[in-house]
Design a protein around this motif. Structure first.
Motif, PDB file in Angstrom:
ATOM      1  N   HIS A 100     -16.770  32.476 -16.572  1.00 29.76           N
ATOM      2  CA  HIS A 100     -16.755  32.066 -15.170  1.00 29.76           C
ATOM      3  C   HIS A 100     -18.158  31.686 -14.698  1.00 29.76           C
ATOM      4  CE1 HIS A 100     -16.598  32.614 -10.763  1.00 29.76           C
ATOM      5  NE2 HIS A 100     -15.345  32.206 -10.885  1.00 29.76           N
ATOM      6  N   ALA A 101     -19.134  32.536 -14.999  1.00 28.41           N
ATOM      7  CA  ALA A 101     -20.512  32.264 -14.579  1.00 28.41           C
ATOM      8  C   ALA A 101     -21.037  30.985 -15.209  1.00 28.41           C
ATOM      9  CB  ALA A 101     -21.410  33.447 -14.941  1.00 28.41           C
ATOM     10  N   ASP A 102     -20.717  30.768 -16.469  1.00 28.86           N
ATOM     11  CA  ASP A 102     -21.193  29.558 -17.148  1.00 28.86           C
ATOM     12  C   ASP A 102     -20.574  28.307 -16.540  1.00 28.86           C
ATOM     13  OD1 ASP A 102     -22.742  31.085 -18.802  1.00 28.86           O
ATOM     14  OD2 ASP A 102     -21.492  30.840 -20.588  1.00 28.86           O
ATOM     15  N   GLN A 103     -19.294  28.384 -16.188  1.00 23.43           N
ATOM     16  CA  GLN A 103     -18.688  27.204 -15.563  1.00 23.43           C
ATOM     17  C   GLN A 103     -19.315  26.929 -14.199  1.00 23.43           C
ATOM     18  OE1 GLN A 103     -14.654  26.533 -13.441  1.00 23.43           O
ATOM     19  NE2 GLN A 103     -14.239  25.988 -15.583  1.00 23.43           N
ATOM     20  N   MET A 104     -19.501  27.962 -13.405  1.00 27.53           N
ATOM     21  CA  MET A 104     -20.110  27.778 -12.088  1.00 27.53           C
ATOM     22  C   MET A 104     -21.522  27.211 -12.214  1.00 27.53           C
ATOM     23  SD  MET A 104     -17.736  28.617  -9.983  1.00 27.53           S
ATOM     24  CE  MET A 104     -18.557  28.877  -8.405  1.00 27.53           C
ATOM     25  N   ALA A 105     -22.287  27.705 -13.183  1.00 29.42           N
ATOM     26  CA  ALA A 105     -23.646  27.207 -13.396  1.00 29.42           C
ATOM     27  C   ALA A 105     -23.637  25.754 -13.853  1.00 29.42           C
ATOM     28  CB  ALA A 105     -24.365  28.078 -14.418  1.00 29.42           C
ATOM     29  N   HIS A 106     -22.669  25.413 -14.673  1.00 30.40           N
ATOM     30  CA  HIS A 106     -22.542  24.040 -15.170  1.00 30.40           C
ATOM     31  C   HIS A 106     -22.382  23.055 -14.011  1.00 30.40           C
ATOM     32  CE1 HIS A 106     -20.950  20.679 -17.599  1.00 30.40           C
ATOM     33  NE2 HIS A 106     -19.967  20.609 -16.720  1.00 30.40           N
ATOM     34  N   PHE A 107     -21.479  23.356 -13.091  1.00 33.36           N
ATOM     35  CA  PHE A 107     -21.241  22.430 -11.983  1.00 33.36           C
ATOM     36  C   PHE A 107     -22.358  22.492 -10.942  1.00 33.36           C
ATOM     37  CE2 PHE A 107     -16.684  23.021 -13.379  1.00 33.36           C
ATOM     38  CZ  PHE A 107     -16.599  21.762 -13.970  1.00 33.36           C
ATOM     39  N   ALA A 108     -22.993  23.651 -10.785  1.00 34.16           N
ATOM     40  CA  ALA A 108     -24.135  23.742  -9.871  1.00 34.16           C
ATOM     41  C   ALA A 108     -25.291  22.894 -10.376  1.00 34.16           C
ATOM     42  CB  ALA A 108     -24.574  25.201  -9.727  1.00 34.16           C
ATOM     43  N   ALA A 109     -25.510  22.897 -11.688  1.00 33.85           N
ATOM     44  CA  ALA A 109     -26.558  22.055 -12.261  1.00 33.85           C
ATOM     45  C   ALA A 109     -26.247  20.584 -12.037  1.00 33.85           C
ATOM     46  CB  ALA A 109     -26.696  22.358 -13.753  1.00 33.85           C
ATOM     47  N   ILE A 162      -7.636  42.420 -16.121  1.00 37.17           N
ATOM     48  CA  ILE A 162      -7.796  41.436 -17.187  1.00 37.17           C
ATOM     49  C   ILE A 162      -9.067  40.609 -16.995  1.00 37.17           C
ATOM     50  CG2 ILE A 162      -6.746  39.407 -18.308  1.00 37.17           C
ATOM     51  CD1 ILE A 162      -5.318  42.027 -18.886  1.00 37.17           C
ATOM     52  N   THR A 163      -9.494  40.427 -15.751  1.00 37.34           N
ATOM     53  CA  THR A 163     -10.681  39.613 -15.488  1.00 37.34           C
ATOM     54  C   THR A 163     -11.959  40.439 -15.355  1.00 37.34           C
ATOM     55  OG1 THR A 163     -10.147  39.609 -13.105  1.00 37.34           O
ATOM     56  CG2 THR A 163      -9.372  37.742 -14.423  1.00 37.34           C
ATOM     57  N   GLN A 164     -11.902  41.725 -15.669  1.00 40.66           N
ATOM     58  CA  GLN A 164     -13.094  42.569 -15.611  1.00 40.66           C
ATOM     59  C   GLN A 164     -14.020  42.447 -16.817  1.00 40.66           C
ATOM     60  OE1 GLN A 164     -14.650  44.635 -13.287  1.00 40.66           O
ATOM     61  NE2 GLN A 164     -13.310  43.372 -12.038  1.00 40.66           N
ATOM     62  N   PRO A 165     -13.512  42.224 -18.024  1.00 40.32           N
ATOM     63  CA  PRO A 165     -14.397  42.198 -19.200  1.00 40.32           C
ATOM     64  C   PRO A 165     -15.476  41.124 -19.128  1.00 40.32           C
ATOM     65  CG  PRO A 165     -12.134  42.478 -19.878  1.00 40.32           C
ATOM     66  CD  PRO A 165     -12.097  42.148 -18.410  1.00 40.32           C
ATOM     67  N   SER A 166     -16.540  41.346 -19.874  1.00 34.66           N
ATOM     68  CA  SER A 166     -17.681  40.431 -19.873  1.00 34.66           C
ATOM     69  C   SER A 166     -17.301  39.043 -20.386  1.00 34.66           C
ATOM     70  CB  SER A 166     -18.815  41.004 -20.724  1.00 34.66           C
ATOM     71  OG  SER A 166     -18.387  41.208 -22.060  1.00 34.66           O
ATOM     72  N   SER A 167     -16.277  38.937 -21.221  1.00 34.99           N
ATOM     73  CA  SER A 167     -15.868  37.634 -21.747  1.00 34.99           C
ATOM     74  C   SER A 167     -15.441  36.707 -20.623  1.00 34.99           C
ATOM     75  CB  SER A 167     -14.727  37.790 -22.765  1.00 34.99           C
ATOM     76  OG  SER A 167     -13.649  38.511 -22.201  1.00 34.99           O
ATOM     77  N   PHE A 168     -14.648  37.218 -19.675  1.00 39.15           N
ATOM     78  CA  PHE A 168     -14.260  36.392 -18.529  1.00 39.15           C
ATOM     79  C   PHE A 168     -15.443  36.140 -17.611  1.00 39.15           C
ATOM     80  CE2 PHE A 168     -13.171  36.127 -14.042  1.00 39.15           C
ATOM     81  CZ  PHE A 168     -12.442  34.940 -14.038  1.00 39.15           C
ATOM     82  N   VAL A 202     -11.370  25.320 -12.949  1.00 33.08           N
ATOM     83  CA  VAL A 202     -11.151  24.201 -13.866  1.00 33.08           C
ATOM     84  C   VAL A 202     -10.783  24.795 -15.223  1.00 33.08           C
ATOM     85  CG1 VAL A 202     -12.134  22.112 -14.881  1.00 33.08           C
ATOM     86  CG2 VAL A 202     -12.816  22.827 -12.573  1.00 33.08           C
ATOM     87  N   ARG A 203      -9.805  24.232 -15.883  1.00 32.67           N
ATOM     88  CA  ARG A 203      -9.165  24.941 -16.987  1.00 32.67           C
ATOM     89  C   ARG A 203      -9.967  25.017 -18.276  1.00 32.67           C
ATOM     90  NH1 ARG A 203      -3.077  22.826 -15.630  1.00 32.67           N
ATOM     91  NH2 ARG A 203      -2.839  24.066 -13.730  1.00 32.67           N
ATOM     92  N   ASP A 204     -11.114  24.387 -18.315  1.00 32.16           N
ATOM     93  CA  ASP A 204     -11.981  24.648 -19.463  1.00 32.16           C
ATOM     94  C   ASP A 204     -12.390  26.112 -19.508  1.00 32.16           C
ATOM     95  OD1 ASP A 204     -15.080  24.826 -18.444  1.00 32.16           O
ATOM     96  OD2 ASP A 204     -13.930  23.476 -17.175  1.00 32.16           O
ATOM     97  N   ILE A 205     -12.287  26.805 -18.352  1.00 36.87           N
ATOM     98  CA  ILE A 205     -12.638  28.223 -18.338  1.00 36.87           C
ATOM     99  C   ILE A 205     -11.750  29.009 -19.292  1.00 36.87           C
ATOM    100  CG2 ILE A 205     -11.110  28.937 -16.433  1.00 36.87           C
ATOM    101  CD1 ILE A 205     -13.460  30.677 -15.434  1.00 36.87           C
ATOM    102  N   ARG A 206     -10.529  28.555 -19.508  1.00 34.43           N
ATOM    103  CA  ARG A 206      -9.624  29.253 -20.423  1.00 34.43           C
ATOM    104  C   ARG A 206     -10.144  29.196 -21.855  1.00 34.43           C
ATOM    105  NH1 ARG A 206      -3.917  26.865 -17.943  1.00 34.43           N
ATOM    106  NH2 ARG A 206      -4.038  28.023 -15.959  1.00 34.43           N
TER     107      ARG A 206
END
Length: 211
Positions: free
Chosen positions: A196-205, A186-192, A20-24
């Protein structure tokens, strides 16, 4: 600095989670070190307030004080103007960043999204395949010659291009080693990873609330 608010859906099915593009916008804020909060609109049908902020009833959109911006690309460019980490300030570096940001949207994602949609829906003949192959081959040629798209460093253009190219069906279409290496790096840094983890946690909640 006014509070940045990233708006997304309150819930989505499992399929689009992580994409979902809020990840950007989350990713850009993490990369730039901006504080931000996340607020939601209902997934099941946009209300009047949602449509007032995003006339197509989509997400994400961004609030920056009294400023409201819809479309992920527009939100990313707004954030890039606020942080040199996302876009250089010299004219050449800025121009390169802008052109590759628009290329990610208009030359790549404009093809990849309808192509994988037809693939997912099981279309007997996907007439976009040749177009997709051509665009991805062009990107492969570019990425064989450079580490970054603009200014010899990470910019918001890399963020957006990598996000467009990291979709599983697109990544598995053909053998493009330079592109795969680019997306992985490009997707290795902690920022991504945090975005990603925060978005997944958001929808899991949200699943727990709906159950």
């Amino acid at each position: 600095m006014s509070e940045l608010i990233v708006w997304t859906y309150d819930w989505v099915p499992e399929g689009p989670r992580g994409f979902v593009r809020d990840i950007r916008l989350r990713w850009a804020c993490e990369e730039a070190g901006f504080g931000y909060s996340v607020r939601t609109v209902p997934f099941n049908g946009p209300g009047a307030d949602h449509l007032a902020r995003q006339p197509f009833g989509q997400v994400p959109f961004l609030s920056d004080g009294e400023l409201e911006i819809f479309e992920s690309g527009a939100g990313l460019l707004h954030l890039a103007r606020k942080s040199e980490k996302l876009m250089p300030r010299d004219p050449v570096g800025e121009a390169q960043t802008l052109q590759w940001t628009i290329a990610a949207l208009n030359s790549i994602e404009m093809v990849t999204v309808p192509w994988w949609f037809l693939e997912v829906t099981g279309a007997e003949d996907n007439h976009l395949t040749g177009w997709l192959e051509s665009r991805l081959d062009h990107m492969e040629s570019v990425l064989k010659e450079r580490e970054w798209l603009a200014a010899d460093r990470f910019t918001v253009a890399d963020l957006l291009m990598a996000d467009a190219l990291r979709v599983a069906r697109v990544r598995s279409f053909g053998d493009r080693t330079a592109t795969e290496s680019y997306v992985t790096r490009i997707t290795q840094p902690s920022s991504f990873k945090k975005a990603h983890a925060d978005q997944m946690a958001h929808f899991a909640a949200a699943d727990k609330i709906r159950s």
